[in-house]
Design a protein around this motif. Structure first.
Motif, short mmCIF file in Angstrom:
data_model
loop_
_atom_site.label_atom_id
_atom_site.label_comp_id
_atom_site.label_asym_id
_atom_site.label_seq_id
_atom_site.Cartn_x
_atom_site.Cartn_y
_atom_site.Cartn_z
N VAL A 1 0.86 -1.19 0.00
CA VAL A 1 0.00 0.00 0.00
C VAL A 1 0.89 1.24 0.00
O VAL A 1 1.78 1.38 0.84
N THR A 2 0.66 2.12 -0.93
CA THR A 2 1.47 3.33 -1.08
C THR A 2 1.20 4.29 0.07
O THR A 2 0.04 4.66 0.30
N ALA B 1 -5.10 6.88 -0.61
CA ALA B 1 -6.41 6.83 0.03
C ALA B 1 -6.55 5.55 0.86
O ALA B 1 -7.08 5.58 1.97
N GLU B 2 -6.06 4.44 0.32
CA GLU B 2 -6.13 3.17 1.06
C GLU B 2 -5.28 3.23 2.32
O GLU B 2 -5.68 2.74 3.38
N HIS B 3 -4.11 3.82 2.23
CA HIS B 3 -3.23 3.96 3.40
C HIS B 3 -3.92 4.80 4.48
O HIS B 3 -3.92 4.43 5.66
N ASP C 1 -6.69 5.27 9.59
CA ASP C 1 -7.83 5.76 10.39
C ASP C 1 -8.47 4.63 11.19
O ASP C 1 -8.82 4.81 12.36
N ILE C 2 -8.60 3.47 10.57
CA ILE C 2 -9.14 2.30 11.27
C ILE C 2 -8.24 1.94 12.45
O ILE C 2 -8.71 1.69 13.56
#
Length: 79
Positions: free
Chosen positions: A42-43, A47-49, A54-55
């Motif tokens: 994951v970069t 956005a995914e990072h 956040d989770i």
């Protein structure tokens, strides 16, 4: 014990605590490693990072460990 070894031991202890906090202490080691290898792809800053961070931030704030997924394959003995 040297300062470097103490620091390394503390880091491993803290990382193990993250596994427990995620409810994965009984998960198969290969499953855990596979998941971590995928996370490593994951970069940073994507956005995914940000979503995953956040989770994690919310999970650290929670008093109780996260709920264990019923899909986690448990293994009592590790090779």
């Amino acid at each position: 014990m040297t300062a470097d070894r103490k620091s390394e031991a503390r880091e491993k202890f803290l990382l193990g605590g993250i596994v427990v906090k995620a409810g994965l202490s009984k998960a198969d080691r290969a499953f855990l490693l596979g998941g971590l290898l995928e996370l490593a792809k994951v970069t940073p800053g994507s956005a995914e990072h940000r979503r995953l961070r956040d989770i994690g931030t919310e999970a650290f704030k929670a008093a109780a460990p996260a709920v264990v997924s019923p899909r986690i394959e448990e293994k009592a003995e590790w090779p």
